[in-house]
Design a protein around this motif. Structure first.
Motif, PDB file in Angstrom:
ATOM      1  N   LYS A  52      14.177   4.135   3.053  1.00 43.58           N
ATOM      2  CA  LYS A  52      14.223   3.462   4.640  1.00 43.58           C
ATOM      3  C   LYS A  52      13.325   2.181   4.838  1.00 43.58           C
ATOM      4  N   ALA A  53      12.296   1.996   3.880  1.00 44.24           N
ATOM      5  CA  ALA A  53      11.408   1.018   3.808  1.00 44.24           C
ATOM      6  C   ALA A  53      12.268  -0.337   3.537  1.00 44.24           C
ATOM      7  N   PHE A 104       0.865  -1.341  -0.070  1.00 44.88           N
ATOM      8  CA  PHE A 104       0.100  -0.193  -0.019  1.00 44.88           C
ATOM      9  C   PHE A 104       0.823   1.294   0.082  1.00 44.88           C
ATOM     10  N   PHE A 105       1.872   1.341   0.768  1.00 45.69           N
ATOM     11  CA  PHE A 105       2.819   2.480   0.820  1.00 45.69           C
ATOM     12  C   PHE A 105       3.376   2.547  -0.346  1.00 45.69           C
ATOM     13  N   LEU A 106       3.955   1.600  -1.192  1.00 53.09           N
ATOM     14  CA  LEU A 106       4.662   1.679  -2.216  1.00 53.09           C
ATOM     15  C   LEU A 106       3.711   2.311  -3.581  1.00 53.09           C
ATOM     16  N   VAL A 120       7.769  -0.482   6.533  1.00 56.15           N
ATOM     17  CA  VAL A 120       7.592   1.074   6.553  1.00 56.15           C
ATOM     18  C   VAL A 120       7.868   1.575   7.873  1.00 56.15           C
ATOM     19  N   SER A 121       8.493   2.547   8.339  1.00 60.75           N
ATOM     20  CA  SER A 121       8.725   3.160   9.526  1.00 60.75           C
ATOM     21  C   SER A 121       7.930   4.266   9.592  1.00 60.75           C
ATOM     22  N   LEU A 156      10.189  13.766   1.161  1.00 56.38           N
ATOM     23  CA  LEU A 156      10.197  12.969   2.171  1.00 56.38           C
ATOM     24  C   LEU A 156       9.627  11.552   1.892  1.00 56.38           C
ATOM     25  N   ILE A 157       8.639  11.373   1.176  1.00 57.94           N
ATOM     26  CA  ILE A 157       8.127  10.119   0.791  1.00 57.94           C
ATOM     27  C   ILE A 157       9.445   9.078   0.224  1.00 57.94           C
TER      28      ILE A 157
END
Length: 327
Positions: free
Chosen positions: A293-294, A228-230, A300-301, A286-287
């Motif tokens: 980082k992920a 989802f985050f990607l 996901v952090s 930022l994303i």
């Protein structure tokens, strides 16, 4: 509109609601009222925002209780209320003074004063710190409500936009402007959006401020959360840094100038659009940092765009955190 603007203060009518500020040259509101369009924007439409906002907020309460809560239980999300620390005047006073866990020496003195075990004192501070936080159920219901509304807004807007000629040719936005009919679909969409964000202004004082992908996190579906985050990162960057400047800014800056010519609000609109683009660039930066980082951590952090402590590590119950520290 002329009647509505006449009731406004004189300085507001001249500076903000003046026809020459909002409309192109040689166009007046009287012409809009006399046109053949059955629907057009009216000042009195703003009066309906309050009842729409109240209706949306009531709909949210019903949705969270009768749809989101049963769905959370179906997914196996922990719906138990957060355990509260037992009342203790001594420890409560210490907690209010420092709002965190005391140092080792301080904990030892408190344990002796209360005739408690040191671990029991530590556990009390953990429970006390977490009892003011919203439960997983509250977080999930809020995220599901926002996800559902955004999904509806996107689907509904795509449905009626796909039938319009100006979606595929942005120059159609400026032909015969501003004598455009306000369709019922556009009216409903804008009123729903106004009402939704109006309800958020009211509910921001007790909302949790969580992301949509957090629903998967609460359900302990880490892989789905990462997907989802990607997806969010790709959609955000493509729409904000590619489609938005190419379609929206280009059309307002160049096509409107070519077809109808500049008018007073033209420069202000472009200033707002460019300001938003700068914000999109910053948020995209930022994303992208979060994406790296992920990939580095495998999950996901914390969201760098927010000051809210929303990392997945902090979603555990106090008992789990206490076990991790004492083991």
């Amino acid at each position: 509109m002329m009647e509505g603007s006449a009731r406004l203060p004189l300085w507001l009518s001249i500076s903000v609601w003046d026809e020459s500020f909002w409309l192109p040259h040689n166009v007046s509101r009287t012409q809009l009222e006399d046109s053949q369009n059955p629907l057009y924007p009216r000042l009195k439409d703003l009066y309906f925002i309050l009842p729409w906002t109240w209706a949306i907020y009531m709909l949210r309460l019903l949705f969270e209780r009768f749809i989101a809560t049963p769905f959370a239980k179906f997914l196996g999300i922990d719906c138990r209320p957060i355990q509260k620390a037992q009342q203790n005047i001594v420890l409560e006073k210490v907690f209010k003074d420092i709002t965190t866990e005391p140092g080792k020496n301080h904990l030892t003195r408190l344990a002796k004063q209360l005739d408690w075990d040191t671990k029991k004192v530590i556990q009390w501070f953990k429970l006390r710190r977490y009892q003011d936080k919203p439960s997983l159920l509250t977080k999930f219901c809020e995220s599901m409500w926002k996800f559902t509304f955004y999904l509806w807004a996107f689907s509904f807007s795509f449905y009626y936009l796909s039938k319009s000629s100006w979606l595929w040719d942005s120059r159609e936005c400026w032909y015969n402007y501003p004598f455009h009919e306000l369709s019922s679909e556009v009216y409903i969409h804008f009123m729903m959006e106004f009402a939704f964000y109006g309800s958020l202004i009211f509910s921001q004082f007790f909302d949790v401020k969580r992301k949509l992908a957090k629903m998967a996190n609460y359900a302990k579906w880490q892989n789905l959360c990462n997907v989802f985050f990607l997806m969010f990162a790709v959609v955000f960057i493509v729409t904000r840094l590619v489609i938005y400047p190419i379609m929206s800014i280009r059309s307002v800056f160049f096509e409107s100038w070519e077809i109808i010519g500049p008018f007073k609000i033209w420069g202000f609109i472009n200033l707002l659009l460019i300001t938003l683009l700068i914000m999109h660039i910053y948020w995209s930066h930022l994303i992208i940092r979060m994406v790296f980082k992920a990939f580095h951590k495998g999950k996901v952090s914390k969201d760098d765009r927010s000051d809210v402590d929303s990392s997945s590590e902090d979603e555990d119950q106090p008992e789990q955190n206490a076990h991790a520290k004492t083991s």
